[in-house]
Design a protein around this motif. Structure first.
Motif, PDB file in Angstrom:
ATOM      1  N   GLN A  50       0.834  -1.202   0.000  1.00 54.69           N
ATOM      2  CA  GLN A  50       0.000   0.000   0.000  1.00 54.69           C
ATOM      3  C   GLN A  50       0.869   1.251   0.000  1.00 54.69           C
ATOM      4  O   GLN A  50       1.970   1.251   0.546  1.00 54.69           O
ATOM      5  CB  GLN A  50      -0.906   0.007   1.230  1.00 54.69           C
ATOM      6  N   ALA A  51       0.356   2.308  -0.605  1.00 49.67           N
ATOM      7  CA  ALA A  51       1.068   3.594  -0.620  1.00 49.67           C
ATOM      8  C   ALA A  51       0.730   4.350   0.668  1.00 49.67           C
ATOM      9  O   ALA A  51      -0.075   5.289   0.662  1.00 49.67           O
ATOM     10  CB  ALA A  51       0.665   4.397  -1.859  1.00 49.67           C
ATOM     11  N   ASP A  52       1.317   3.934   1.763  1.00 46.76           N
ATOM     12  CA  ASP A  52       0.937   4.497   3.069  1.00 46.76           C
ATOM     13  C   ASP A  52       2.143   4.953   3.881  1.00 46.76           C
ATOM     14  O   ASP A  52       2.087   5.003   5.115  1.00 46.76           O
ATOM     15  CB  ASP A  52       0.127   3.473   3.863  1.00 46.76           C
ATOM     16  N   THR A  53       3.228   5.276   3.202  1.00 50.68           N
ATOM     17  CA  THR A  53       4.423   5.734   3.915  1.00 50.68           C
ATOM     18  C   THR A  53       4.794   7.151   3.491  1.00 50.68           C
ATOM     19  O   THR A  53       4.435   7.599   2.398  1.00 50.68           O
ATOM     20  CB  THR A  53       5.619   4.809   3.642  1.00 50.68           C
ATOM     21  N   PHE A  54       5.513   7.845   4.372  1.00 48.07           N
ATOM     22  CA  PHE A  54       6.027   9.184   4.063  1.00 48.07           C
ATOM     23  C   PHE A  54       7.532   9.105   3.815  1.00 48.07           C
ATOM     24  O   PHE A  54       8.208   8.171   4.256  1.00 48.07           O
ATOM     25  CB  PHE A  54       5.753  10.148   5.215  1.00 48.07           C
ATOM     26  N   GLY A  55       8.037  10.149   3.131  1.00 46.58           N
ATOM     27  CA  GLY A  55       9.466  10.176   2.841  1.00 46.58           C
ATOM     28  C   GLY A  55      10.294  10.733   3.982  1.00 46.58           C
ATOM     29  O   GLY A  55      11.414  10.279   4.236  1.00 46.58           O
ATOM     30  N   LEU A  56       9.739  11.750   4.684  1.00 41.59           N
ATOM     31  CA  LEU A  56      10.502  12.442   5.729  1.00 41.59           C
ATOM     32  C   LEU A  56       9.515  12.992   6.752  1.00 41.59           C
ATOM     33  O   LEU A  56       8.512  13.612   6.383  1.00 41.59           O
ATOM     34  CB  LEU A  56      11.318  13.593   5.107  1.00 41.59           C
ATOM     35  N   GLN A  57       9.816  12.819   8.024  1.00 37.66           N
ATOM     36  CA  GLN A  57       8.947  13.327   9.091  1.00 37.66           C
ATOM     37  C   GLN A  57       9.071  14.840   9.189  1.00 37.66           C
ATOM     38  O   GLN A  57      10.156  15.409   9.065  1.00 37.66           O
ATOM     39  CB  GLN A  57       9.332  12.677  10.425  1.00 37.66           C
ATOM     40  N   ILE A  58       7.947  15.502   9.424  1.00 36.85           N
ATOM     41  CA  ILE A  58       7.926  16.946   9.652  1.00 36.85           C
ATOM     42  C   ILE A  58       6.776  17.249  10.585  1.00 36.85           C
ATOM     43  O   ILE A  58       5.745  16.555  10.575  1.00 36.85           O
ATOM     44  CB  ILE A  58       7.788  17.737   8.323  1.00 36.85           C
ATOM     45  N   ASP A  59       6.927  18.284  11.422  1.00 31.36           N
ATOM     46  CA  ASP A  59       5.837  18.687  12.319  1.00 31.36           C
ATOM     47  C   ASP A  59       5.765  20.205  12.360  1.00 31.36           C
ATOM     48  O   ASP A  59       6.527  20.894  11.671  1.00 31.36           O
ATOM     49  CB  ASP A  59       6.036  18.095  13.720  1.00 31.36           C
ATOM     50  N   ASN A  60       4.846  20.725  13.170  1.00 27.94           N
ATOM     51  CA  ASN A  60       4.608  22.178  13.144  1.00 27.94           C
ATOM     52  C   ASN A  60       5.730  22.979  13.795  1.00 27.94           C
ATOM     53  O   ASN A  60       5.740  24.199  13.719  1.00 27.94           O
ATOM     54  CB  ASN A  60       3.258  22.519  13.782  1.00 27.94           C
ATOM     55  N   ASN A  61       6.695  22.331  14.423  1.00 26.06           N
ATOM     56  CA  ASN A  61       7.857  23.035  14.962  1.00 26.06           C
ATOM     57  C   ASN A  61       9.092  22.677  14.134  1.00 26.06           C
ATOM     58  O   ASN A  61      10.159  22.390  14.673  1.00 26.06           O
ATOM     59  CB  ASN A  61       8.074  22.656  16.431  1.00 26.06           C
ATOM     60  N   PHE A  62       8.916  22.713  12.817  1.00 25.95           N
ATOM     61  CA  PHE A  62       9.986  22.266  11.912  1.00 25.95           C
ATOM     62  C   PHE A  62      11.229  23.130  12.013  1.00 25.95           C
ATOM     63  O   PHE A  62      12.336  22.662  11.755  1.00 25.95           O
ATOM     64  CB  PHE A  62       9.478  22.240  10.463  1.00 25.95           C
ATOM     65  N   ARG A  63      11.075  24.393  12.391  1.00 24.87           N
ATOM     66  CA  ARG A  63      12.261  25.252  12.516  1.00 24.87           C
ATOM     67  C   ARG A  63      13.233  24.688  13.543  1.00 24.87           C
ATOM     68  O   ARG A  63      14.440  24.822  13.398  1.00 24.87           O
ATOM     69  CB  ARG A  63      11.862  26.660  12.969  1.00 24.87           C
ATOM     70  N   TYR A  64      12.708  24.088  14.595  1.00 24.10           N
ATOM     71  CA  TYR A  64      13.576  23.494  15.616  1.00 24.10           C
ATOM     72  C   TYR A  64      13.886  22.034  15.309  1.00 24.10           C
ATOM     73  O   TYR A  64      15.047  21.619  15.316  1.00 24.10           O
ATOM     74  CB  TYR A  64      12.911  23.594  16.995  1.00 24.10           C
ATOM     75  N   ASN A  65      12.852  21.269  15.035  1.00 24.46           N
ATOM     76  CA  ASN A  65      13.024  19.816  14.981  1.00 24.46           C
ATOM     77  C   ASN A  65      13.764  19.320  13.753  1.00 24.46           C
ATOM     78  O   ASN A  65      14.289  18.202  13.771  1.00 24.46           O
ATOM     79  CB  ASN A  65      11.655  19.134  15.096  1.00 24.46           C
ATOM     80  N   MET A  66      13.775  20.087  12.657  1.00 27.31           N
ATOM     81  CA  MET A  66      14.547  19.646  11.485  1.00 27.31           C
ATOM     82  C   MET A  66      15.543  20.731  11.066  1.00 27.31           C
ATOM     83  O   MET A  66      15.723  21.018   9.882  1.00 27.31           O
ATOM     84  CB  MET A  66      13.636  19.210  10.327  1.00 27.31           C
ATOM     85  N   GLN A  67      16.229  21.293  12.074  1.00 24.01           N
ATOM     86  CA  GLN A  67      17.249  22.306  11.782  1.00 24.01           C
ATOM     87  C   GLN A  67      18.306  21.776  10.827  1.00 24.01           C
ATOM     88  O   GLN A  67      18.847  22.510  10.000  1.00 24.01           O
ATOM     89  CB  GLN A  67      17.938  22.735  13.070  1.00 24.01           C
ATOM     90  N   GLY A  68      18.635  20.488  10.965  1.00 25.96           N
ATOM     91  CA  GLY A  68      19.705  19.927  10.153  1.00 25.96           C
ATOM     92  C   GLY A  68      19.457  20.063   8.661  1.00 25.96           C
ATOM     93  O   GLY A  68      20.399  20.212   7.876  1.00 25.96           O
ATOM     94  N   LEU A  69      18.183  20.032   8.258  1.00 25.30           N
ATOM     95  CA  LEU A  69      17.882  20.216   6.837  1.00 25.30           C
ATOM     96  C   LEU A  69      18.198  21.653   6.418  1.00 25.30           C
ATOM     97  O   LEU A  69      18.728  21.890   5.333  1.00 25.30           O
ATOM     98  CB  LEU A  69      16.418  19.875   6.554  1.00 25.30           C
ATOM     99  N   PHE A  70      17.862  22.624   7.275  1.00 23.47           N
ATOM    100  CA  PHE A  70      18.172  24.026   6.958  1.00 23.47           C
ATOM    101  C   PHE A  70      19.681  24.248   6.937  1.00 23.47           C
ATOM    102  O   PHE A  70      20.197  24.973   6.089  1.00 23.47           O
ATOM    103  CB  PHE A  70      17.492  24.952   7.974  1.00 23.47           C
ATOM    104  N   TRP A  71      20.389  23.614   7.896  1.00 20.73           N
ATOM    105  CA  TRP A  71      21.846  23.777   7.949  1.00 20.73           C
ATOM    106  C   TRP A  71      22.490  23.303   6.647  1.00 20.73           C
ATOM    107  O   TRP A  71      23.553  23.795   6.263  1.00 20.73           O
ATOM    108  CB  TRP A  71      22.431  22.976   9.112  1.00 20.73           C
ATOM    109  N   ALA A  72      21.856  22.355   5.975  1.00 17.40           N
ATOM    110  CA  ALA A  72      22.413  21.839   4.721  1.00 17.40           C
ATOM    111  C   ALA A  72      22.603  22.940   3.687  1.00 17.40           C
ATOM    112  O   ALA A  72      23.440  22.834   2.787  1.00 17.40           O
ATOM    113  CB  ALA A  72      21.498  20.746   4.153  1.00 17.40           C
ATOM    114  N   PHE A  73      21.793  24.002   3.820  1.00 15.49           N
ATOM    115  CA  PHE A  73      21.859  25.111   2.859  1.00 15.49           C
ATOM    116  C   PHE A  73      22.536  26.344   3.460  1.00 15.49           C
ATOM    117  O   PHE A  73      22.465  27.432   2.866  1.00 15.49           O
ATOM    118  CB  PHE A  73      20.444  25.486   2.406  1.00 15.49           C
ATOM    119  N   GLY A  74      23.145  26.194   4.637  1.00 13.55           N
ATOM    120  CA  GLY A  74      23.740  27.365   5.277  1.00 13.55           C
ATOM    121  C   GLY A  74      22.690  28.302   5.835  1.00 13.55           C
ATOM    122  O   GLY A  74      22.931  29.508   5.960  1.00 13.55           O
ATOM    123  N   ALA A  75      21.518  27.750   6.172  1.00 14.74           N
ATOM    124  CA  ALA A  75      20.421  28.538   6.750  1.00 14.74           C
ATOM    125  C   ALA A  75      20.276  28.161   8.229  1.00 14.74           C
ATOM    126  O   ALA A  75      20.307  26.978   8.564  1.00 14.74           O
ATOM    127  CB  ALA A  75      19.124  28.266   6.008  1.00 14.74           C
TER     128      ALA A  75
END
Length: 538
Positions: A221-246
């Motif tokens: 079934q097509a029931d999976t996501f590629g990457l977790q994200i939540d409403n506090n993405f600025r904190y919880n996925m900082q590493g993705l922003f750091w990838a761009f020097g942000a």
């Protein structure tokens, strides 16, 4: 916000009143002295601490040994060595403590010695002259070990506790490596889909596509996501922003000035990627209404195999393993847009500052108590199995059951390095300190501890490769400026609302971000930036 601001202003006004009374009346009477039949001087202080009196480990300790928060192995050391008796006047967990603290300021009812958790409160106390200057006492009475720990990441740690060139608070130093943000991946899914570990952010995107489209859980079934994200993405996925020097949560230095990272143009590249992933169904469409705990349910249930988060997310990853013993988590060096090593933006970490109310007798006793704390954890008298955890009774957080605490910033990383070396050398039976403690937990089957501090593909494996060489310290560590206190909430709401709307493809990245920056500056951002640079002398 209005009530909060009102309380803050009331507190400020009353602190001034309190100080006026103190200065006019001499000794405030705090710090009760006495002597026993042998003539030994003793003194009783009232304390304020951000700590829950109902902490389960406190209850376990009392049940096992009869020790309480006011009469335990730590407080007995202070009594025996300094003649200091501990009485808690204000003791609550985080939110309640901050509220009680502001009320105590407003009613001029602060304890003799207390923890200040908010830089804005520290600033008010210093400006009002409500607390003792501690800089000279730290220099005179601080042990070499205490100084080495407090100053281990430069004397900038004192910036939030410094006013008019004088130091009024002793930082409760903690490991700044807690600020790392790691990329967690289900390696069993990578293997199943024939994928390599990511080295660039484009690799991350391709893995997200495969995790969302190629049925990694094998249920058809097509029931999976590629990457977790939540409403506090600025904190919880900082590493993705750091990838761009942000750097969405930091003050950074540009052209000799401090600037707020979240309004810099580097943010656009990260937002472009997230918007693209959202449009392609790689992200949860409902992320804007889900906090981290709710969003991580998809990770725990085996529907998301990649997320960003700090090292303690091992405890959440463990739940995945509990549900699926075949799940294998790894963390990898943070991928970047170019493949170059990521810059890691960190704040010099502390759990606030210990301060002494103006007029309290023998304020140097605070410094001496902190000397004793670090000596019995990290010095020649160190006994980790008694003062960090109680290994005999299996009770953790013993190190927190004291009015004034701090930790060696290297405690976690050194444990990892020691364990890694001991495994390689076959000398795990010779481990000491935190390395010994963590190793024993790993051998007892603590999966999360092994995932955090184990030798390879763990968060501290990456920390060991990058700290401190790839760390960029925050450009501003001081208290919120007057304009930020007044308008910061509105400015932050604008940022969160706009960035969420951009990711959800309701607002175009370029125009939407640029308009947000203009409005942010008009709301107060330009003035805040000016105030920060004035505070830094730039």
């Amino acid at each position: 916000m209005a009530n909060k601001l009102g309380l803050s202003l009331l507190a400020a006004a009353t602190v001034f009143t309190m100080v006026g009374c103190t200065q006019g009346g001499g000794d405030s009477g705090t710090g009760t002295e006495s002597s026993d039949s042998s003539g030994t001087q003793s003194i009783t202080y009232t304390f304020g601490r951000n700590f829950s009196a109902t902490n389960e480990n406190v209850a376990k300790l009392e049940a096992a040994t009869g020790e309480t928060l006011e009469d335990n192995r730590w407080t007995r050391l202070f009594k025996e060595q300094l003649g200091v008796t501990v009485k808690y006047q204000m003791l609550s967990d985080s939110t309640a403590y901050d509220q009680k603290f502001k009320l105590a300021m407003a009613s001029a009812d602060l304890p003799d010695i207390f923890q200040v958790t908010q830089a804005a409160d520290m600033k008010q106390l210093m400006e009002a002259g409500a607390i003792e200057e501690l800089g000279p006492l730290f220099e005179t009475h601080g042990s070499d070990l205490l100084k080495s720990i407090v100053l281990s990441e430069t004397d900038r740690v004192f910036e939030p506790a410094t006013y008019d060139g004088k130091i009024y608070g002793i930082p409760m130093k903690m490991p700044s490596t807690n600020g790392y943000n790691h990329l967690w991946i289900r390696e069993d899914w990578l293997t199943k889909l024939g994928l390599e570990r990511p080295k660039t952010i484009d690799d991350v995107y391709k893995i997200a596509v495969a995790f969302a489209k190629n049925d990694p859980d094998g249920n058809g079934q097509a029931d999976t996501f590629g990457l977790q994200i939540d409403n506090n993405f600025r904190y919880n996925m900082q590493g993705l922003f750091w990838a761009f020097g942000a750097y969405p949560l930091n003050w950074i230095e540009k052209d000799g000035k401090a600037v707020r990272g979240v309004v810099q143009p580097e943010m656009k590249d990260a937002l472009n990627l997230l918007q693209k992933m959202y449009n392609e169904g790689l992200l949860d469409k409902e992320f804007g209404t889900k906090d981290n705990a709710k969003s991580m349910e998809s990770v725990v249930s085996g529907k998301t195999g990649m997320f960003y988060g700090p090292h303690w997310m091992a405890y959440t990853a463990k739940k995945t393993v509990d549900n699926d013993p075949n799940a294998k988590w790894i963390t990898v060096p943070l991928p970047t847009a170019t493949g170059a090593p990521a810059a890691i933006p960190l704040k010099i970490a502390a759990d606030g500052w210990m301060a002494v109310k103006k007029g309290t007798k023998s304020p140097e006793n605070l410094i001496k108590m902190m000397n004793i704390h670090v000596e019995h954890l990290f010095g020649e008298k160190g006994d980790f199995t008694k003062y960090f955890t109680d290994s005999e009774h299996g009770i953790s957080d013993i190190w927190l059951m004291t009015p004034a605490y701090l930790l060696d910033p290297m405690i976690d990383l050194q444990a990892h390095l020691d364990i890694k070396k001991a495994i390689a050398d076959g000398t795990t039976d010779q481990l000491t300190g935190s390395g010994k403690g963590f190793w024993e937990l790993m051998q007892a089957g603590d999966w999360a501890i092994g995932m955090m501090f184990g030798p390879e593909d763990t968060p501290f494996d990456y920390v060991g490769q990058t700290y401190p060489d790839q760390v960029v310290w925050d450009a501003y560590l001081g208290a919120p400026t007057p304009t930020e206190i007044e308008r910061g909430s509105s400015m932050d709401e604008l940022v969160v609302t706009t960035l969420t709307s951009i990711i959800q493809n309701k607002t175009p990245v370029g125009e939407g971000f640029d308009n947000m920056v203009k409005e942010w500056n008009a709301l107060g951002g330009e003035q805040v930036t000016k105030e920060v640079n004035e505070a830094l002398g730039k």
